[in-house]
Design a protein around this motif. Sequence first.
Motif, PDB file in Angstrom:
ATOM      1  N   ASN A 174      30.984  28.763  57.063  1.00  0.00           N
ATOM      2  CA  ASN A 174      30.257  28.131  58.183  1.00  0.00           C
ATOM      3  C   ASN A 174      31.257  27.411  59.099  1.00  0.00           C
ATOM      4  OD1 ASN A 174      30.546  25.299  57.173  1.00  0.00           O
ATOM      5  ND2 ASN A 174      29.259  26.087  55.522  1.00  0.00           N
ATOM      6  N   GLY A 175      30.739  26.867  60.186  1.00  0.00           N
ATOM      7  CA  GLY A 175      31.610  26.221  61.173  1.00  0.00           C
ATOM      8  C   GLY A 175      32.192  24.904  60.672  1.00  0.00           C
ATOM      9  N   THR A 176      31.459  24.219  59.809  1.00  0.00           N
ATOM     10  CA  THR A 176      31.949  22.938  59.292  1.00  0.00           C
ATOM     11  C   THR A 176      33.184  23.156  58.428  1.00  0.00           C
ATOM     12  OG1 THR A 176      29.649  22.212  59.251  1.00  0.00           O
ATOM     13  CG2 THR A 176      31.237  20.853  58.057  1.00  0.00           C
ATOM     14  N   LEU A 179      36.284  23.917  60.395  1.00  0.00           N
ATOM     15  CA  LEU A 179      36.983  22.711  60.863  1.00  0.00           C
ATOM     16  C   LEU A 179      37.778  22.078  59.723  1.00  0.00           C
ATOM     17  CD1 LEU A 179      34.110  21.039  62.967  1.00  0.00           C
ATOM     18  CD2 LEU A 179      36.240  21.980  63.887  1.00  0.00           C
ATOM     19  N   THR A 200      28.926  14.757  69.882  1.00  0.00           N
ATOM     20  CA  THR A 200      29.047  16.100  69.318  1.00  0.00           C
ATOM     21  C   THR A 200      28.219  16.128  68.050  1.00  0.00           C
ATOM     22  OG1 THR A 200      30.562  17.807  68.493  1.00  0.00           O
ATOM     23  CG2 THR A 200      31.161  15.533  68.004  1.00  0.00           C
ATOM     24  N   PHE A 201      28.143  17.309  67.422  1.00  0.00           N
ATOM     25  CA  PHE A 201      27.442  17.419  66.145  1.00  0.00           C
ATOM     26  C   PHE A 201      28.298  16.741  65.068  1.00  0.00           C
ATOM     27  CE2 PHE A 201      26.138  20.199  62.438  1.00  0.00           C
ATOM     28  CZ  PHE A 201      24.909  19.593  62.288  1.00  0.00           C
ATOM     29  N   ALA A 203      29.202  17.446  62.232  1.00  0.00           N
ATOM     30  CA  ALA A 203      30.144  18.250  61.443  1.00  0.00           C
ATOM     31  C   ALA A 203      31.588  17.923  61.814  1.00  0.00           C
ATOM     32  CB  ALA A 203      29.883  19.732  61.678  1.00  0.00           C
ATOM     33  N   CYS A 204      31.837  17.617  63.087  1.00  0.00           N
ATOM     34  CA  CYS A 204      33.206  17.361  63.567  1.00  0.00           C
ATOM     35  C   CYS A 204      33.787  16.146  62.863  1.00  0.00           C
ATOM     36  CB  CYS A 204      33.214  17.140  65.078  1.00  0.00           C
ATOM     37  SG  CYS A 204      32.455  18.468  65.992  1.00  0.00           S
ATOM     38  N   VAL A 246      35.976  19.380  71.740  1.00  0.00           N
ATOM     39  CA  VAL A 246      34.765  20.149  71.400  1.00  0.00           C
ATOM     40  C   VAL A 246      34.169  20.676  72.703  1.00  0.00           C
ATOM     41  CG1 VAL A 246      32.480  20.070  70.331  1.00  0.00           C
ATOM     42  CG2 VAL A 246      34.337  18.660  69.400  1.00  0.00           C
ATOM     43  N   ASP A 272      37.205  22.892  68.760  1.00  0.00           N
ATOM     44  CA  ASP A 272      35.912  23.225  68.162  1.00  0.00           C
ATOM     45  C   ASP A 272      35.138  24.080  69.166  1.00  0.00           C
ATOM     46  OD1 ASP A 272      33.308  23.402  67.314  1.00  0.00           O
ATOM     47  OD2 ASP A 272      33.265  21.395  66.443  1.00  0.00           O
ATOM     48  N   ALA A 274      32.484  25.967  68.298  1.00  0.00           N
ATOM     49  CA  ALA A 274      31.220  26.347  67.648  1.00  0.00           C
ATOM     50  C   ALA A 274      30.152  26.722  68.676  1.00  0.00           C
ATOM     51  CB  ALA A 274      30.731  25.205  66.764  1.00  0.00           C
ATOM     52  N   GLU A 275      30.152  26.015  69.807  1.00  0.00           N
ATOM     53  CA  GLU A 275      29.097  26.215  70.807  1.00  0.00           C
ATOM     54  C   GLU A 275      29.638  26.967  72.025  1.00  0.00           C
ATOM     55  OE1 GLU A 275      27.545  22.319  71.672  1.00  0.00           O
ATOM     56  OE2 GLU A 275      27.072  21.921  69.575  1.00  0.00           O
ATOM     57  N   SER A 296      31.404  28.647  64.844  1.00  0.00           N
ATOM     58  CA  SER A 296      30.243  28.673  63.948  1.00  0.00           C
ATOM     59  C   SER A 296      29.378  29.870  64.305  1.00  0.00           C
ATOM     60  CB  SER A 296      29.419  27.395  64.124  1.00  0.00           C
ATOM     61  OG  SER A 296      28.122  27.565  63.581  1.00  0.00           O
ATOM     62  N   PHE A 298      26.143  30.016  62.904  1.00  0.00           N
ATOM     63  CA  PHE A 298      24.813  29.609  62.457  1.00  0.00           C
ATOM     64  C   PHE A 298      23.762  30.345  63.307  1.00  0.00           C
ATOM     65  CE2 PHE A 298      21.287  26.410  62.557  1.00  0.00           C
ATOM     66  CZ  PHE A 298      20.935  26.550  61.227  1.00  0.00           C
ATOM     67  N   LYS A 301      23.554  30.050  67.109  1.00  0.00           N
ATOM     68  CA  LYS A 301      24.752  30.175  67.941  1.00  0.00           C
ATOM     69  C   LYS A 301      24.738  31.466  68.783  1.00  0.00           C
ATOM     70  CE  LYS A 301      26.635  26.301  66.742  1.00  0.00           C
ATOM     71  NZ  LYS A 301      25.569  25.703  65.954  1.00  0.00           N
ATOM     72  N   GLY A 308      27.824  31.066  58.863  1.00  0.00           N
ATOM     73  CA  GLY A 308      29.142  31.682  58.925  1.00  0.00           C
ATOM     74  C   GLY A 308      30.035  30.970  59.898  1.00  0.00           C
TER      75      GLY A 308
HETATM   76  C1  LIG Z   1      30.119  21.404  67.907  1.00  0.00           C
HETATM   77  C2  LIG Z   1      29.830  21.899  66.512  1.00  0.00           C
HETATM   78  N1  LIG Z   1      30.803  21.875  65.607  1.00  0.00           N
HETATM   79  C3  LIG Z   1      30.595  22.309  64.356  1.00  0.00           C
HETATM   80  C4  LIG Z   1      29.388  22.795  63.940  1.00  0.00           C
HETATM   81  C5  LIG Z   1      29.177  23.194  62.526  1.00  0.00           C
HETATM   82  O1  LIG Z   1      28.865  24.532  62.350  1.00  0.00           O
HETATM   83  P1  LIG Z   1      27.993  25.022  61.101  1.00  0.00           P
HETATM   84  O2  LIG Z   1      26.596  24.605  61.332  1.00  0.00           O
HETATM   85  O3  LIG Z   1      28.179  26.499  61.097  1.00  0.00           O
HETATM   86  O4  LIG Z   1      28.564  24.391  59.881  1.00  0.00           O
HETATM   87  C6  LIG Z   1      28.346  22.837  64.861  1.00  0.00           C
HETATM   88  C7  LIG Z   1      27.056  23.338  64.494  1.00  0.00           C
HETATM   89  O5  LIG Z   1      26.163  23.662  64.433  1.00  0.00           O
HETATM   90  C8  LIG Z   1      28.559  22.363  66.189  1.00  0.00           C
HETATM   91  O6  LIG Z   1      27.577  22.383  67.079  1.00  0.00           O
END
Ligand SMILES: Cc1ncc(COP(=O)(O)O)c(C=O)c1O
Length: 488
Positions: A174-176, A179, A200-201, A203-204, A246, A272, A274-275, A296, A298, A301, A308
């Motif tokens: 996954n995206g997390t 990172l 940001t989300f 996860a960062c 990001v 990052d 992801a988006e 990411s 998800f 996305k 993933g």
């Molecule tokens: C900016 C950003 N970084 C990281 C992530 C983490 O990705 P994931 O949900 O695949 O773990 C997201 C997720 O949705 C995100 O929006």
Amino acid sequence: MSVEILMQDTKIEKMTLDVTGNLRDALAVIDKNGAGLCFVIDNEDRLLGVLSDGDIRRALLKGDTLNTKVDEVMAKNFIALHIDTPNHQIQETISKKIKYIPLIDSDGILKDYSSNLQSRCHPIMQPSLRGNELEYVIDCIKTNWISSQGSYVQKFEEVMAEYCHIPNALAVSNGTVALHLSLVALGVGEGDEVIVPNLTFAACVNAVIHTGARPVLVDITSDTWTLDPSEVKSSITDSTKVIMPVHLYGHPCDMDAIMAIARQHNLLVLEDCAEALGTSYKGKPVGSFGDSAAFSFFGNKTITTGEGGMVLFHDKNISEKAKILRDHGMSKTKRYWHNEVGFNYRLTNIQAAIGVAQMERVDEILKKKHVIADTYNHELFACSRLTLPPSADWATNSYWMFTVLLDDYLSERKDKLITNLLNKGIETRPVFYPLDDMKVFKQYSGSKNSVSRNISRRGLSLPSYVDLSKEDVRDISKLIIKEINNLD
Ligand SMILES: Cc1ncc(COP(=O)(O)O)c(C=O)c1O
């Protein structure tokens, strides 16, 4: 007719027949719409009756002919609901017997309809899996390659590396973890600081904390909604090791300014993305500027593998290190021998198969995203209560999620607006909270963060899924403006 075609194409216009028509005309309408019925209206669009193919069959058996007028056969005591009926109530009314419900206004004018196939609901996001996704997944199952080894993983990595202009790509779960793996491979750990935007989300920031390093949450600019280079500069200390730009909601960060700061202070950069698949800065894809990039996949996305991610590196040695860490830190030459403390961050071949099929359609998907954004921009431009999303001169925004800013009056009533829109079948979503507003992250606050607070308070994301048609976006925009004007 497939469910998908019916869901997409059966607009209200294809469901209606003028009351002056006969049974032959009705059959032609029903044949075209594939719904098994049509709505009979007068010349002012007032709903007068509902006519099903069963009604026509019974009438013909009784001796009527194709020339019989529809108003002699149609059902006049039909069930209809008001156009403002909340979506869940409409869905409750739909049953095995009543599959299509006409929706009328207070004057009885037919405005729309709802069915178990075409609910009047526009989710904020949903994947579009109409390419080779199924075929490739079946291939994995037929060939028994369902785990994290298999040709699709390698192919997915190659395709992403080429697309992002970065030579070394590793597919991850996954995206997390993309990172986290990137930070660990770049050597980030206890005693280090990583500069992260405050909007940001989570996860960062979580990924940084899990390395043992300290995140420093700094503000964004109001014209990009991404890291403010001047805030980055003033937050640098002797412990700073990485800047994490990001590319939020598909808008790129000001990468020239960020890379100049990184070079000046000898810092690493982890982008990052992801988006931001398909986003570019001055014509160059995001992810290709820094030392590493994380994506990411998800379900919400731009392209998805369900869950993933992908991490990419310019430096082959760092990528090799990350590859070992991804696989339990196990030696590449001696099975079950570990020289590092690693993780299991692998992606399965089944997920990668979906990713390969999605990447085959990435240009088509991005094109559709641009049409959606252009249509929203055009339809909402005149609404003075809304501010449209940013798009700097140097930016190619991929418009992952089309997000507007509300004025102060609407911001204070955002929850109500969201509920009202949901009742009309339109899902919207508030933007992220400023990270340093939350107790768990407060200690990492690194600047005043007033812009991130402002954008967070006012931001509202609108339905942005790839299969939205231009007409859908126009309808959604009109409804949003109507709800805004009616909000008290
Ligand atoms: C900016 C950003 N970084 C990281 C992530 C983490 O990705 P994931 O949900 O695949 O773990 C997201 C997720 O949705 C995100 O929006």
